[in-house]
Design a protein around this motif. Structure first.
Motif: not given
Length: 319
Positions: A259-263
């Motif tokens: 959700a955070q765009g980390l992966i």
């Protein structure tokens, strides 16, 4: 009039029927086979004043063979937290054949799945294991990892040192070199395999603690709002899961970084289907830092239940 008569297999019998080398092999074959496994039903049931009780319904079947469904509840504030049954049926006739103790079946197959992943991902000569968590799964995970790697030292960490000491003592009674540890960071830096099975909602394992070449086995965090590892862990490790279908939806260790765009979903290198079928080589470099995230899969339950059914003498095991 149709009357159901079936045997009920208790936990003690299930443990005897599922030695880890045999169970790990059965899971490996299952991940190479063609079974039908719908997404499990996951229902959070409101429990005023306490954390929700989760109801899980997990069906699986093989064409022309057996079908099974697990019905379990997870009540985090009431030990034991997992309760339920597993029902094995003949698919062709729909006849229920065996009912089994679901918590023991679940514990054994969950630990076996982690060990199966470790057989592909952990350092070949890994001799040091850190067990983080002191619940029902801890001793099972210790034994399962010892079945696939030459573990000569086991460390146990828990929020309550007394419980960690108890798990370590039980491990010693099984002939293992085991001790309780108080400092999680130092133990993480020392271990070659770190297995984590907790009900934590906040990350316990920090990425800055990890060393090159380690293997991290995350078993808890079965809900999107639970985590056992921080963002830095996810960033540093090569990521593997039991199944993409479940892991990318159900565990906060992956859902939150997604959700955070980390992966992105493609950050997951392989699942157990890929590893068992040889579609991914697993660990190829001694310096790789690998992470396996398990959320559980009904295929594992069916494989374990079939193994129990093939081993026990049904008529002697009514509870």
């Amino acid at each position: 009039m149709y009357t159901i008569t079936m045997d009920i297999i208790d936990g003690h019998t299930i443990r005897k029927a599922l030695p880890y080398p045999k169970l790990i092999d059965a899971l490996s074959h299952a991940f190479c086979s063609e079974l039908t496994v719908p997404m499990r039903h996951h229902h959070d049931m409101v429990n005023p004043g306490q954390r929700e009780t989760t109801l899980l319904l997990m069906p699986a079947w093989e064409s022309g063979g057996k079908a099974g469904v697990k019905i379990v509840t997870v009540a985090p504030e009431h030990a034991p937290s997992i309760k339920g049954i597993y029902l094995l049926m003949d698919l062709a006739t729909g006849t229920p054949e065996l009912m089994m103790d679901a918590p023991v079946l679940t514990a054994r197959r969950t630990a076996a799945a982690s060990a199966l992943a470790a057989s592909h991902l952990a350092p070949t000569h890994a001799s040091t294991l850190l067990m983080v968590g002191t619940g029902a799964l801890s001793l099972e995970l210790i034994q399962a990892h010892c079945a696939v790697r030459p573990i000569s030292e086991v460390m146990v960490w828990g929020r309550e040192h007394k419980k960690a000491s108890s798990v370590a003592e039980q491990a010693r009674q099984l002939g293992l070199e085991a001790c309780a540890v108080s400092h999680l960071e130092a133990a993480c830096q020392k271990a070659q395999i770190i297995s984590v099975a907790t009900l934590s909602k906040e990350p316990l394992i920090k990425g800055r603690w990890l060393q090159s070449g380690q293997h991290l086995d995350l078993v808890g965090a079965y809900r999107p709002d639970m985590r056992e590892a921080d963002d830095d862990v996810i960033r540093r490790c090569q990521l593997f899961v039991d199944t993409r279908q479940g892991a990318l939806k159900e565990t906060g260790d992956l859902v939150i970084p997604l959700a955070q765009g980390l992966i992105v979903p493609e950050s997951i290198e392989a699942d157990l289907f890929d590893l068992c079928r040889g579609q991914h080589p697993g660990r190829t470099d001694a310096q790789q830092t690998t992470l396996f995230k398990s959320v559980g899969h009904a295929l594992e339950d069916l494989a374990a239940a079939k193994l129990v059914a093939s081993t026990v003498q049904p008529s002697n095991h009514h509870e």
